[in-house]
Design a protein around this motif. Structure first.
Motif, PDB file in Angstrom:
ATOM      1  N   UNK A   1       0.971  -1.500  -0.012  1.00 43.64           N
ATOM      2  CA  UNK A   1       0.105   0.055  -0.130  1.00 43.64           C
ATOM      3  C   UNK A   1       0.837   1.181  -0.088  1.00 43.64           C
ATOM      4  N   UNK A  36     -17.785 -10.919  -1.622  1.00 49.46           N
ATOM      5  CA  UNK A  36     -16.381 -10.510  -0.950  1.00 49.46           C
ATOM      6  C   UNK A  36     -15.670 -11.683   0.169  1.00 49.46           C
ATOM      7  N   UNK A 101      -6.982 -10.776  -4.315  1.00 48.72           N
ATOM      8  CA  UNK A 101      -6.443 -10.816  -3.011  1.00 48.72           C
ATOM      9  C   UNK A 101      -5.931  -9.146  -2.624  1.00 48.72           C
ATOM     10  N   UNK A 102      -5.588  -8.621  -3.729  1.00 51.86           N
ATOM     11  CA  UNK A 102      -5.002  -7.119  -3.262  1.00 51.86           C
ATOM     12  C   UNK A 102      -6.056  -6.153  -2.797  1.00 51.86           C
ATOM     13  N   UNK A 103      -7.154  -6.193  -3.375  1.00 55.24           N
ATOM     14  CA  UNK A 103      -8.290  -5.605  -2.995  1.00 55.24           C
ATOM     15  C   UNK A 103      -8.689  -5.843  -1.581  1.00 55.24           C
ATOM     16  N   UNK A 104      -8.600  -7.288  -1.441  1.00 53.60           N
ATOM     17  CA  UNK A 104      -9.230  -7.985   0.187  1.00 53.60           C
ATOM     18  C   UNK A 104      -8.096  -7.182   1.208  1.00 53.60           C
ATOM     19  N   UNK A 105      -6.881  -7.474   0.673  1.00 56.40           N
ATOM     20  CA  UNK A 105      -5.605  -6.856   1.476  1.00 56.40           C
ATOM     21  C   UNK A 105      -5.829  -5.488   1.892  1.00 56.40           C
ATOM     22  N   UNK A 106      -6.160  -4.714   0.773  1.00 54.52           N
ATOM     23  CA  UNK A 106      -6.300  -3.304   1.367  1.00 54.52           C
ATOM     24  C   UNK A 106      -7.477  -2.962   2.084  1.00 54.52           C
ATOM     25  N   UNK A 107      -8.590  -3.603   1.916  1.00 54.47           N
ATOM     26  CA  UNK A 107      -9.556  -3.586   2.881  1.00 54.47           C
ATOM     27  C   UNK A 107      -9.333  -4.088   4.266  1.00 54.47           C
ATOM     28  N   UNK A 108      -8.503  -5.167   4.267  1.00 57.27           N
ATOM     29  CA  UNK A 108      -8.084  -5.588   5.524  1.00 57.27           C
ATOM     30  C   UNK A 108      -7.296  -4.489   6.273  1.00 57.27           C
ATOM     31  N   UNK A 109      -6.364  -3.951   5.731  1.00 54.04           N
ATOM     32  CA  UNK A 109      -5.661  -2.875   6.336  1.00 54.04           C
ATOM     33  C   UNK A 109      -6.395  -1.820   6.718  1.00 54.04           C
ATOM     34  N   UNK A 110      -7.210  -1.189   5.930  1.00 55.16           N
ATOM     35  CA  UNK A 110      -8.003  -0.247   6.259  1.00 55.16           C
ATOM     36  C   UNK A 110      -8.695  -0.485   7.495  1.00 55.16           C
ATOM     37  N   UNK A 111      -9.642  -1.681   7.501  1.00 52.44           N
ATOM     38  CA  UNK A 111     -10.491  -1.946   8.504  1.00 52.44           C
ATOM     39  C   UNK A 111      -9.787  -2.039   9.825  1.00 52.44           C
ATOM     40  N   UNK A 112      -8.746  -2.558   9.744  1.00 50.61           N
ATOM     41  CA  UNK A 112      -7.819  -2.754  11.125  1.00 50.61           C
ATOM     42  C   UNK A 112      -7.183  -1.178  11.689  1.00 50.61           C
ATOM     43  N   UNK A 114      -9.119   1.445  10.876  1.00 47.93           N
ATOM     44  CA  UNK A 114      -9.987   2.527  11.448  1.00 47.93           C
ATOM     45  C   UNK A 114     -10.992   1.815  12.087  1.00 47.93           C
TER      46      UNK A 114
ATOM     47  N   UNK B  22     -11.262  -6.748  10.211  1.00 51.68           N
ATOM     48  CA  UNK B  22     -10.763  -5.865   9.045  1.00 51.68           C
ATOM     49  C   UNK B  22     -11.685  -5.893   7.842  1.00 51.68           C
ATOM     50  N   UNK B  25     -15.206  -4.818   8.702  1.00 55.40           N
ATOM     51  CA  UNK B  25     -15.297  -3.508   8.884  1.00 55.40           C
ATOM     52  C   UNK B  25     -15.588  -2.729   7.659  1.00 55.40           C
ATOM     53  N   UNK B  26     -14.563  -2.912   6.703  1.00 58.73           N
ATOM     54  CA  UNK B  26     -14.574  -1.924   5.657  1.00 58.73           C
ATOM     55  C   UNK B  26     -15.941  -2.217   4.800  1.00 58.73           C
TER      56      UNK B  26
END
Lengths: 119, 119
Positions: A1, A36, A101-112, A114, B22, B25-26
């Motif tokens: 990211x 998702x 998976x790249x999208x899912x990973x971005x979602x994971x990071x954001x969720x954690x 925020x 994560x 949440x997103x």
DNA sequence: CCGTATCCCGGAGGATACTG
DNA sequence: CAGTATCCTCCGGGATACGG
């Protein structure tokens, strides 16, 4: 990211606004309450219908079947039936599916990063 | 996107499966037909109600209002009313809202690299 | 076990008319 | 202009029962 700069933003703001374009295309695949989550579940490897169902919190069989068929038609996953008794059906991501998976990973990071604001 | 390795996958498969985590949440923020598109639209800067509406393809006023209120409550955007005649209301992303750009960018790239399979 | 067949419901989203 | 107020439609998704 973290390669993040503003070239990213530029792309996002670029031409090709409105339907048919990148983001919209992705939203068609990752649509609804389940798509998702199904993809995330399958990132850990192929799974049987029943395994998926319980891992997702037991959605109705109809709902799960519908969503799986939709993702299959969009070539995000494959459905393999083993002609045994009792029957065994295995769902696995395609190359395209795995590439989400790249999208899912971005979602994971954001969720954690925020958590929900306290109310 | 290309820092991608398998540490990413590991995180995705890690613990914290199911709600509260994560990705989930997103998904609560980027929910429904409009949220993601609204955020994309605002990445190019603050916009007025009417501007947003036409940029998005003219959803009903009710729908757009509902979605904007929801994103406001989640602190993804702010709503500023200028007491003028005629009234002017401006929507702008918060820091949190802007931080969603990584996800949007991942969606953009995926969408561009995976056009619809011809039917 | 892995579905399909039905029936049903809530709520996102639209249409239209009206207001500060 | 930027909404509210109403009413209505559609369909994702759940519940239940049954079939190969």
């Amino acid at each position: 990211m973290e390669i993040n700069g503003d070239e990213q933003l530029d792309r996002l703001l670029g031409p090709c606004h409105s339907p048919g374009c990148g983001v919209d295309r992705t939203l068609k695949v990752l649509d609804g309450k389940w798509a998702t989550l199904i993809v995330r579940e399958l990132l850990s490897g192929p799974k049987r219908f029943g395994e998926l169902r319980s891992a997702l919190g037991t959605p109705s069989a109809k709902t799960l079947t519908d969503r799986l068929r939709s993702l299959e038609h969009q070539q995000i996953l494959t459905r393999t039936v083993y002609a045994e008794v009792p029957p065994r059906v295995v769902y696995a991501l395609t190359e395209q599916g795995r590439s989400l998976s790249g999208i899912l990973y971005a979602m994971l990071i954001w969720g954690e990063e925020h958590p929900l604001p306290e109310d």
